[in-house]
Motif scaffolding. Structure first.
Motif, PDB file in Angstrom:
ATOM      1  N   GLU A 189      44.476  42.904  45.397  1.00 14.09           N
ATOM      2  CA  GLU A 189      44.530  43.544  44.083  1.00 14.09           C
ATOM      3  C   GLU A 189      43.210  44.269  43.816  1.00 14.09           C
ATOM      4  OE1 GLU A 189      43.922  44.501  40.138  1.00 14.09           O
ATOM      5  OE2 GLU A 189      42.773  42.862  41.034  1.00 14.09           O
ATOM      6  N   GLY A 190      43.328  45.518  43.347  1.00 12.11           N
ATOM      7  CA  GLY A 190      42.154  46.304  43.011  1.00 12.11           C
ATOM      8  C   GLY A 190      41.566  47.074  44.171  1.00 12.11           C
ATOM      9  N   SER A 191      42.079  46.832  45.389  1.00 13.78           N
ATOM     10  CA  SER A 191      41.527  47.503  46.570  1.00 13.78           C
ATOM     11  C   SER A 191      42.560  48.261  47.379  1.00 13.78           C
ATOM     12  CB  SER A 191      40.849  46.468  47.490  1.00 13.78           C
ATOM     13  OG  SER A 191      39.792  45.812  46.833  1.00 13.78           O
ATOM     14  N   MET A 192      43.841  48.059  47.074  1.00 16.63           N
ATOM     15  CA  MET A 192      44.898  48.682  47.867  1.00 16.63           C
ATOM     16  C   MET A 192      45.889  49.365  46.935  1.00 16.63           C
ATOM     17  SD  MET A 192      45.461  45.515  50.563  1.00 16.63           S
ATOM     18  CE  MET A 192      46.638  46.394  51.592  1.00 16.63           C
ATOM     19  N   PRO A 193      46.475  50.497  47.354  1.00 15.43           N
ATOM     20  CA  PRO A 193      47.467  51.174  46.518  1.00 15.43           C
ATOM     21  C   PRO A 193      48.740  50.347  46.404  1.00 15.43           C
ATOM     22  CG  PRO A 193      47.358  52.197  48.681  1.00 15.43           C
ATOM     23  CD  PRO A 193      46.220  51.221  48.615  1.00 15.43           C
ATOM     24  N   LYS A 194      49.404  50.473  45.254  1.00 16.38           N
ATOM     25  CA  LYS A 194      50.667  49.770  45.082  1.00 16.38           C
ATOM     26  C   LYS A 194      51.727  50.342  46.022  1.00 16.38           C
ATOM     27  CE  LYS A 194      50.518  48.225  40.262  1.00 16.38           C
ATOM     28  NZ  LYS A 194      51.220  48.275  38.953  1.00 16.38           N
ATOM     29  N   PRO A 195      52.646  49.511  46.495  1.00 21.30           N
ATOM     30  CA  PRO A 195      53.739  50.020  47.313  1.00 21.30           C
ATOM     31  C   PRO A 195      54.569  51.033  46.531  1.00 21.30           C
ATOM     32  CG  PRO A 195      53.624  47.632  47.413  1.00 21.30           C
ATOM     33  CD  PRO A 195      52.702  48.052  46.323  1.00 21.30           C
ATOM     34  N   VAL A 196      55.087  52.028  47.226  1.00 25.56           N
ATOM     35  CA  VAL A 196      55.931  53.039  46.577  1.00 25.56           C
ATOM     36  C   VAL A 196      57.206  52.396  46.061  1.00 25.56           C
ATOM     37  CG1 VAL A 196      57.205  55.170  46.931  1.00 25.56           C
ATOM     38  CG2 VAL A 196      54.967  54.883  48.000  1.00 25.56           C
ATOM     39  N   ASP A 197      57.777  51.491  46.847  1.00 24.22           N
ATOM     40  CA  ASP A 197      58.997  50.799  46.459  1.00 24.22           C
ATOM     41  C   ASP A 197      58.744  49.290  46.422  1.00 24.22           C
ATOM     42  OD1 ASP A 197      60.623  53.172  46.417  1.00 24.22           O
ATOM     43  OD2 ASP A 197      60.604  53.110  48.607  1.00 24.22           O
ATOM     44  N   GLY A 198      59.164  48.647  45.345  1.00 24.90           N
ATOM     45  CA  GLY A 198      59.060  47.205  45.259  1.00 24.90           C
ATOM     46  C   GLY A 198      57.653  46.720  45.001  1.00 24.90           C
ATOM     47  N   THR A 199      57.399  45.488  45.439  1.00 24.30           N
ATOM     48  CA  THR A 199      56.113  44.837  45.227  1.00 24.30           C
ATOM     49  C   THR A 199      55.596  44.330  46.566  1.00 24.30           C
ATOM     50  OG1 THR A 199      57.191  42.704  44.825  1.00 24.30           O
ATOM     51  CG2 THR A 199      56.726  44.095  42.896  1.00 24.30           C
ATOM     52  N   PHE A 205      44.727  38.005  44.358  1.00 25.48           N
ATOM     53  CA  PHE A 205      43.818  38.365  43.262  1.00 25.48           C
ATOM     54  C   PHE A 205      42.379  38.042  43.677  1.00 25.48           C
ATOM     55  CE2 PHE A 205      47.905  37.504  41.155  1.00 25.48           C
ATOM     56  CZ  PHE A 205      48.061  38.670  40.425  1.00 25.48           C
ATOM     57  N   THR A 206      41.917  38.722  44.703  1.00 25.60           N
ATOM     58  CA  THR A 206      40.626  38.377  45.301  1.00 25.60           C
ATOM     59  C   THR A 206      39.443  38.630  44.366  1.00 25.60           C
ATOM     60  OG1 THR A 206      39.219  38.745  47.226  1.00 25.60           O
ATOM     61  CG2 THR A 206      40.427  40.646  46.408  1.00 25.60           C
ATOM     62  N   ARG A 207      39.566  39.572  43.437  1.00 23.65           N
ATOM     63  CA  ARG A 207      38.476  39.838  42.491  1.00 23.65           C
ATOM     64  C   ARG A 207      38.466  38.826  41.353  1.00 23.65           C
ATOM     65  NH1 ARG A 207      38.876  45.359  39.912  1.00 23.65           N
ATOM     66  NH2 ARG A 207      41.002  44.628  39.508  1.00 23.65           N
ATOM     67  N   GLY A 208      39.628  38.272  41.067  1.00 21.49           N
ATOM     68  CA  GLY A 208      39.812  37.375  39.930  1.00 21.49           C
ATOM     69  C   GLY A 208      41.191  37.604  39.355  1.00 21.49           C
ATOM     70  N   GLU A 213      38.856  34.307  32.250  1.00 21.14           N
ATOM     71  CA  GLU A 213      38.613  35.138  31.078  1.00 21.14           C
ATOM     72  C   GLU A 213      38.214  36.546  31.517  1.00 21.14           C
ATOM     73  OE1 GLU A 213      35.919  35.053  26.955  1.00 21.14           O
ATOM     74  OE2 GLU A 213      35.629  33.531  28.516  1.00 21.14           O
ATOM     75  N   ASN A 214      38.774  37.529  30.834  1.00 13.99           N
ATOM     76  CA  ASN A 214      38.490  38.952  31.091  1.00 13.99           C
ATOM     77  C   ASN A 214      39.103  39.474  32.382  1.00 13.99           C
ATOM     78  OD1 ASN A 214      36.882  39.059  28.723  1.00 13.99           O
ATOM     79  ND2 ASN A 214      35.096  38.319  29.866  1.00 13.99           N
ATOM     80  N   TRP A 215      40.050  38.709  32.969  1.00 16.04           N
ATOM     81  CA  TRP A 215      40.716  39.186  34.173  1.00 16.04           C
ATOM     82  C   TRP A 215      42.228  39.305  33.966  1.00 16.04           C
ATOM     83  CZ3 TRP A 215      38.477  41.493  38.112  1.00 16.04           C
ATOM     84  CH2 TRP A 215      37.126  41.250  38.364  1.00 16.04           C
ATOM     85  N   GLN A 216      42.662  39.497  32.719  1.00 15.17           N
ATOM     86  CA  GLN A 216      44.096  39.592  32.463  1.00 15.17           C
ATOM     87  C   GLN A 216      44.656  40.967  32.832  1.00 15.17           C
ATOM     88  OE1 GLN A 216      42.059  37.790  30.186  1.00 15.17           O
ATOM     89  NE2 GLN A 216      42.890  36.005  31.212  1.00 15.17           N
ATOM     90  N   ASP A 217      43.839  41.994  32.747  1.00 13.41           N
ATOM     91  CA  ASP A 217      44.309  43.362  32.987  1.00 13.41           C
ATOM     92  C   ASP A 217      44.135  43.724  34.454  1.00 13.41           C
ATOM     93  OD1 ASP A 217      45.241  45.915  32.661  1.00 13.41           O
ATOM     94  OD2 ASP A 217      43.366  46.710  31.852  1.00 13.41           O
ATOM     95  N   TYR A 220      49.829  43.454  38.667  1.00 16.12           N
ATOM     96  CA  TYR A 220      50.751  42.336  38.837  1.00 16.12           C
ATOM     97  C   TYR A 220      50.307  41.090  38.068  1.00 16.12           C
ATOM     98  CZ  TYR A 220      52.336  45.412  42.558  1.00 16.12           C
ATOM     99  OH  TYR A 220      52.777  46.508  43.277  1.00 16.12           O
ATOM    100  N   GLY A 221      49.348  41.260  37.162  1.00 20.69           N
ATOM    101  CA  GLY A 221      48.946  40.142  36.320  1.00 20.69           C
ATOM    102  C   GLY A 221      50.091  39.652  35.453  1.00 20.69           C
ATOM    103  N   ASP A 222      50.966  40.577  35.042  1.00 24.76           N
ATOM    104  CA  ASP A 222      52.109  40.180  34.222  1.00 24.76           C
ATOM    105  C   ASP A 222      53.063  39.282  35.001  1.00 24.76           C
ATOM    106  OD1 ASP A 222      52.678  42.379  35.888  1.00 24.76           O
ATOM    107  OD2 ASP A 222      54.301  43.081  34.591  1.00 24.76           O
ATOM    108  N   LEU A 223      53.209  39.553  36.307  1.00 24.27           N
ATOM    109  CA  LEU A 223      54.078  38.706  37.128  1.00 24.27           C
ATOM    110  C   LEU A 223      53.463  37.320  37.305  1.00 24.27           C
ATOM    111  CD1 LEU A 223      55.283  41.187  39.907  1.00 24.27           C
ATOM    112  CD2 LEU A 223      56.328  40.654  37.685  1.00 24.27           C
ATOM    113  N   TRP A 224      52.139  37.269  37.457  1.00 26.50           N
ATOM    114  CA  TRP A 224      51.479  35.966  37.569  1.00 26.50           C
ATOM    115  C   TRP A 224      51.669  35.170  36.284  1.00 26.50           C
ATOM    116  CZ3 TRP A 224      48.121  32.755  35.235  1.00 26.50           C
ATOM    117  CH2 TRP A 224      47.602  31.696  35.986  1.00 26.50           C
ATOM    118  N   LEU A 225      51.507  35.823  35.139  1.00 28.13           N
ATOM    119  CA  LEU A 225      51.670  35.133  33.861  1.00 28.13           C
ATOM    120  C   LEU A 225      53.099  34.632  33.675  1.00 28.13           C
ATOM    121  CD1 LEU A 225      49.520  37.521  31.637  1.00 28.13           C
ATOM    122  CD2 LEU A 225      48.982  35.140  32.209  1.00 28.13           C
TER     123      LEU A 225
END
Length: 237
Positions: A189-199, A205-208, A213-217, A220-225
């Motif tokens: 996350e944060g280092s690679m482009p999203k796939p064109v199709d799917g996930t 979440f190597t950065r966090g 705190e402060n790592w909600q945005d 795919y954070g919504d999928l984790w939540l």
């Protein structure tokens, strides 16, 4: 040929950090609910390994997690038999881990995504120092051929005494014995482009991640939540 004896659960060892218990729980749950095969998921907890006399390294100030080095005990913990998977706790699994196991190559000692990861941030997670080194993040997901002689070289003595460079750069294995996995199985996350199709098959979440705190945005954070919210849902394993 099956990578594991018929009927044997696939062994998965997940790095455990006492600061990230919820991350471990989501990692395990997200893997289990999508798996078409039986799983034996075990946390690699440093405190437990120290109590068992398997880990005695002094604390490394550059180690960002409690499993920075203990991950390399995976072949030992698996009895140096069959295949076993290690992954960091900050993974969200969105595909069937059986599809990953199907890629197991018996000629390899270990298989991983061959990242060329050069982070630009100075810190990650909860303020841990971000470092850059060759083969960074290769060891965050490793599919071990535990009976291979090079995997068997990862004894407790080696894991406790060899340098971080030796372990994380996989200098314990010949280059030709380090198999390559598709990047979707360790999507940074944060280092690679999203796939064109799917996930991605597995979001890292190597950065966090959203448990900090402060790592909600984050991507795919919504999928984790959503996975986190479903942990205690009736019928969820």
């Amino acid at each position: 040929m099956s990578a594991e004896p018929i009927g044997s659960p696939f062994r998965v060892f997940v790095g455990y950090d006492s600061r990230e218990d919820i991350a471990f729980r989501v990692c395990e749950a997200s893997m289990r609910c999508r798996s078409s095969i039986a799983l034996d998921v075990r946390p690699i907890a440093q405190a437990d390994l120290r109590a068992r006399g398997l880990y005695w390294r002094a604390k490394d100030p550059l180690a960002s997690t409690e499993f920075t080095y203990t991950r390399f005990l995976t072949p030992y913990l698996a009895g140096y038999q069959g295949w076993a998977l290690f992954c960091d706790c900050d993974f969200l699994w969105l595909a069937d881990v059986a599809e990953l196991l199907a890629l197991a190559d018996p000629t390899k000692a270990v298989m991983c995504v061959h990242h060329d990861h050069r982070p630009t941030e100075d810190t990650k997670m909860d303020g841990a120092v971000q470092t850059t080194y060759p083969r960074k993040n290769w060891s965050s997901l490793m599919l071990f051929n535990c009976g291979h002689p090079m995997a068997r070289s990862l004894t407790p003595q080696v894991v406790n005494t060899q340098s971080g460079a030796y372990l994380h750069r996989m200098q314990w294995a010949a280059d030709e014995a380090i198999g390559a996995l598709p990047s979707t199985w360790n999507w940074l996350e944060g280092s690679m482009p999203k796939p064109v199709d799917g996930t991605p098959a597995a979001v890292h979440f190597t950065r966090g991640g959203p448990w900090f705190e402060n790592w909600q945005d984050v991507d795919y954070g919504d999928l984790w939540l959503s996975e986190c919210a479903a942990l205690d849902a009736p019928g969820r394993t």
